[in-house]
Write an enzyme that holds these catalytic residues in place. Structure first.
Site, PDB file in Angstrom:
ATOM      1  N   ASP A 175       6.247-103.347 -27.046  1.00 42.79           N
ATOM      2  CA  ASP A 175       5.368-102.847 -28.113  1.00 42.79           C
ATOM      3  C   ASP A 175       4.563-103.987 -28.738  1.00 42.79           C
ATOM      4  O   ASP A 175       5.073-105.096 -28.929  1.00 42.79           O
ATOM      5  CB  ASP A 175       6.186-102.197 -29.230  1.00 42.79           C
ATOM      6  CG  ASP A 175       6.891-100.922 -28.795  1.00 42.79           C
ATOM      7  OD1 ASP A 175       6.420-100.299 -27.829  1.00 42.79           O
ATOM      8  OD2 ASP A 175       7.893-100.564 -29.430  1.00 42.79           O
ATOM      9  N   ASP A 207       4.732-100.191 -23.032  1.00 45.44           N
ATOM     10  CA  ASP A 207       5.206 -99.218 -24.003  1.00 45.44           C
ATOM     11  C   ASP A 207       4.122 -98.892 -25.026  1.00 45.44           C
ATOM     12  O   ASP A 207       3.003 -98.577 -24.653  1.00 45.44           O
ATOM     13  CB  ASP A 207       6.506 -99.693 -24.661  1.00 45.44           C
ATOM     14  CG  ASP A 207       7.333 -98.512 -25.161  1.00 45.44           C
ATOM     15  OD1 ASP A 207       7.327 -97.468 -24.488  1.00 45.44           O
ATOM     16  OD2 ASP A 207       7.964 -98.625 -26.214  1.00 45.44           O
ATOM     17  N   ASP A 211       4.243 -98.100 -32.681  1.00 48.34           N
ATOM     18  CA  ASP A 211       5.242 -97.031 -32.652  1.00 48.34           C
ATOM     19  C   ASP A 211       6.062 -97.040 -33.937  1.00 48.34           C
ATOM     20  O   ASP A 211       6.262 -98.105 -34.548  1.00 48.34           O
ATOM     21  CB  ASP A 211       6.196 -97.203 -31.467  1.00 48.34           C
ATOM     22  CG  ASP A 211       5.549 -96.852 -30.132  1.00 48.34           C
ATOM     23  OD1 ASP A 211       4.381 -96.414 -30.127  1.00 48.34           O
ATOM     24  OD2 ASP A 211       6.211 -97.027 -29.084  1.00 48.34           O
ATOM     25  N   ARG A 260      -0.657 -89.847 -26.550  1.00 44.92           N
ATOM     26  CA  ARG A 260       0.053 -90.211 -27.779  1.00 44.92           C
ATOM     27  C   ARG A 260      -0.903 -90.775 -28.834  1.00 44.92           C
ATOM     28  O   ARG A 260      -0.831 -91.931 -29.213  1.00 44.92           O
ATOM     29  CB  ARG A 260       1.181 -91.205 -27.496  1.00 44.92           C
ATOM     30  CG  ARG A 260       2.249 -90.652 -26.573  1.00 44.92           C
ATOM     31  CD  ARG A 260       3.395 -91.622 -26.375  1.00 44.92           C
ATOM     32  NE  ARG A 260       4.420 -91.069 -25.499  1.00 44.92           N
ATOM     33  CZ  ARG A 260       5.520 -91.711 -25.119  1.00 44.92           C
ATOM     34  NH1 ARG A 260       5.741 -92.936 -25.539  1.00 44.92           N
ATOM     35  NH2 ARG A 260       6.393 -91.137 -24.319  1.00 44.92           N
TER      36      ARG A 260
END
Length: 367
Positions: A175, A207, A211, A260
């Site tokens: 991330d 990834d 997040d 996403r």
């Protein structure tokens, strides 16, 4: 502490105290120290680390203004860092700091992770502050601001096989920014990217870009540029991770991302005035009972701009959005109702104004 200015080799270096720089109407602290040493200055109570004295369109808004507000390291001293070691030292400290980041800080091919403690502002200087292969972890902390920084993990080659049987970058779990159980965060005027998902086909390699998991809430992500990546924002790590999260995404530019944007499990979110361009998987994905207010965005060449897929149904109130050359789910109806607890007067604008504003003002070097 004195600050340094270098001159040509025709004479000795001159030491003198530097006055603060004015950038975009906001005093941002002192000039960089000589060499790689970090420097500290006394706190300046007029320094608007919250962005409050900037143009109205850049002022902090959204859920990060609730729950006592988000001021970052405004109560502490200002330091300027140029090395990974200095960044790790000041970011992890229990002391409040405004940490100004100059130039490129790299994690090399192994990559690196920086743990950010509570009451911190990480602020890029100018348009060249770059965390290259360096991810941020904000875990069980509160009151953090990240502004005017560029991020990528695409220079990292150290990987391990994940639970899906795919290689994934080890540093920071791949991330750029990972948030766990943290409150009152503002991520603003940043840039996040990796590689074109058409040519880099492993969806798990890097990834997420930003997040958030667990009880993370009261978060605003604004005026940032996200591009060339598979999975942008995973909000909630599994269907059982359906905490009452509260997040705002506004005036962000999303380009060439697969999905996403965000993928949002449980809780509530406000998604407004963003520009989505060339999204090949799905856009805003409300899941597991979430209620998302999706208004006055522009979706261009997007598959399933607003949808619920991959798990239990989520809901939305969608209005004022533009769908240009899109396919799939393009709702103009309300399946839930969300009244946000903050004012949007002067910030929420018609969709017709969004594309120009976002493409010219989102990202680094725009403050």
């Amino acid at each position: 502490m004195r600050h340094c200015f270098s001159r040509p080799a025709t004479g000795p270096a001159i030491l003198r105290t530097a006055r603060t720089l004015l950038l975009g109407g906001a005093l941002l602290g002192s000039l960089a120290a000589c060499g790689s040493k970090a420097k500290t200055t006394d706190p300046d109570p007029t320094t608007p680390d919250t962005g409050a004295n900037e143009p109205a369109i850049f002022a902090q808004t959204g859920f990060s203004t609730q729950n006592g507000g988000t001021t970052g390291g405004a109560s502490g001293s200002t330091v300027t860092v140029r090395t990974l070691a200095d960044l790790q030292q000041y970011a992890s400290s229990a002391t409040p700091y405004v940490i100004k980041i100059e130039g490129t800080i790299t994690g090399g091919t192994q990559g690196a992770s920086v743990s950010v403690n509570s009451n911190k502002t990480l602020l890029g200087v100018g348009s060249t502050a770059f965390l290259e292969g360096v991810g941020l972890t904000i875990s069980n902390k509160r009151n953090v601001i990240v502004r005017n920084l560029k991020f990528t993990m695409s220079t990292v080659t150290r990987t391990a096989i994940n639970d899906e049987g795919r290689p994934q970058v080890v540093a920071n779990d791949g991330d750029c920014v990972t948030i766990e159980g943290s409150q009152n965060l503002w991520i603003d005027h940043c840039e996040f990217y990796n590689l074109d998902p058409v040519t880099q086909t492993n969806q798990d390699l890097y990834d997420g870009l930003v997040d958030a998991k667990g009880s993370s809430q009261y978060i605003t992500v604004s005026w940032s540029y996200f591009h060339d990546h598979h999975k942008c924002h995973l909000i909630g790590s599994s269907d059982s991770d359906n905490a009452d999260r509260k997040m705002t995404f506004h005036h962000n530019y999303y380009s060439n991302i697969k999905e996403r944007l965000p993928s949002y499990r449980g809780g509530t979110a406000h998604v407004f005035n963003n520009y989505f361009k060339h999204v090949t998987g799905s856009g805003v994905n409300s899941r597991v009972g979430a209620c998302l207010l999706v208004e006055n965005n522009v979706f261009e060449d997007v598959r399933d701009p607003v949808t619920s897929k991959n798990s239990a149904l989520g809901y939305w109130s969608a209005s004022g959005n533009q769908y240009l050359s899109c396919t799939g789910s393009q709702p103009t109806n309300a399946a839930c109702t969300l009244a946000v607890p903050y004012a949007t007067t002067g910030v929420l604008t018609p969709a017709a104004e969004v594309k120009d504003a976002v493409t010219t003002k989102a990202g680094v070097g725009k403050l």
